[in-house]
Design an enzyme around this catalytic site. Sequence first.
Site, PDB file in Angstrom:
ATOM      1  N   ASN A   9       3.161  -3.379  12.799  1.00  0.00           N
ATOM      2  CA  ASN A   9       3.205  -3.967  11.453  1.00  0.00           C
ATOM      3  C   ASN A   9       3.194  -2.825  10.443  1.00  0.00           C
ATOM      4  O   ASN A   9       2.146  -2.240  10.171  1.00  0.00           O
ATOM      5  CB  ASN A   9       1.982  -4.881  11.280  1.00  0.00           C
ATOM      6  CG  ASN A   9       1.876  -5.467   9.888  1.00  0.00           C
ATOM      7  OD1 ASN A   9       2.800  -5.328   9.075  1.00  0.00           O
ATOM      8  ND2 ASN A   9       0.761  -6.110   9.607  1.00  0.00           N
ATOM      9  N   GLY A 172      -7.629  -1.594   9.449  1.00  0.00           N
ATOM     10  CA  GLY A 172      -7.475  -0.439   8.577  1.00  0.00           C
ATOM     11  C   GLY A 172      -8.787   0.297   8.304  1.00  0.00           C
ATOM     12  O   GLY A 172      -8.846   1.151   7.423  1.00  0.00           O
TER      13      GLY A 172
HETATM   14  P1  PGA Z   1      -4.594  -1.565  11.556  1.00  0.00           P
HETATM   15  O1  PGA Z   1      -3.884  -2.915  11.067  1.00  0.00           O
HETATM   16  O2  PGA Z   1      -4.070  -1.274  12.944  1.00  0.00           O
HETATM   17  O3  PGA Z   1      -4.185  -0.535  10.548  1.00  0.00           O
HETATM   18  O4  PGA Z   1      -6.060  -1.823  11.562  1.00  0.00           O
HETATM   19  C1  PGA Z   1      -3.675  -3.989  11.951  1.00  0.00           C
HETATM   20  C2  PGA Z   1      -3.032  -5.134  11.211  1.00  0.00           C
HETATM   21  O5  PGA Z   1      -3.376  -5.383  10.053  1.00  0.00           O
HETATM   22  O6  PGA Z   1      -2.161  -5.830  11.773  1.00  0.00           O
END
Ligand code: PGA
Length: 249
Positions: A9, A172
């Site tokens: 994503n 995140g």
């Molecule tokens: P992240 O995001 O791997 O940066 O934690 C995952 C997501 O929001 O699909």
Amino acid sequence: MRQKMVAGNWKMNGTTNGVHELIRGIKAGFNGSSAEAVVCPPFVYLPFVAAEIAGSAIKLSAQNMCDQDVGAFTGEISGPMLKDIGCEYVILAHSERRAMYGETDEVAASKYAAALKNNLIPIFCIGETLEEREQDITEAVIARQIDAIVDAEGVASLANAVLAYEPVWAIGTGKTATPDQAQSVHAFIRNKIAGLDGGIAESLRILYGGSMNPANAAELIAQPDIDGGLIGGASLKADDFLAIINAAG
Ligand code: PGA
């Protein structure tokens, strides 16, 4: 046997040069994993990325869509448009959409119905906030989010969908759920669906998302009810994304 899946994503990242470099890097390093690999670029780069991955096994997903097919909906992108430019998947109900753009369970269910009607496979996101986990209502929240789509479209609709369990506190933040924490929620999800339809539950892919990276992917994906990952930050570096795909397949 459920085929593992790793979806990147990209969120709202990249301009032409960066997107170019990223997809070329992924394509160059991708050597036919047994896991399904999916990239989810921003809308405006979908046609460009579609052209780049043509002929490869890498699949294309959007990050969102409108619940309407056509008409006066300024700024929206429809299911037929996504199909038209080669998307197979669409991420729906991501926690950032729920938290920042007011997507309720009802809106999420409406988009889910529109995706299925247009033969797009929803990667439907569910997950609790930190506050909800601390209140010990994780399972109730997850159950409510699943009920929103199952009540509206029926459990059989999950034969054409993928779920992504993404604890909001892990997105995140660098704070990954431990394999045990994640497996426990994944098992809850599968058992809940098994209560409605055992066959659907057995074949349904449930991805984990939230700070998955090359160092923790293998252990998470080795859990019996974790069928892959929805990757944010680590999907923006070709080598990291490829390492996660290899960990899954
Ligand atoms: P992240 O995001 O791997 O940066 O934690 C995952 C997501 O929001 O699909």
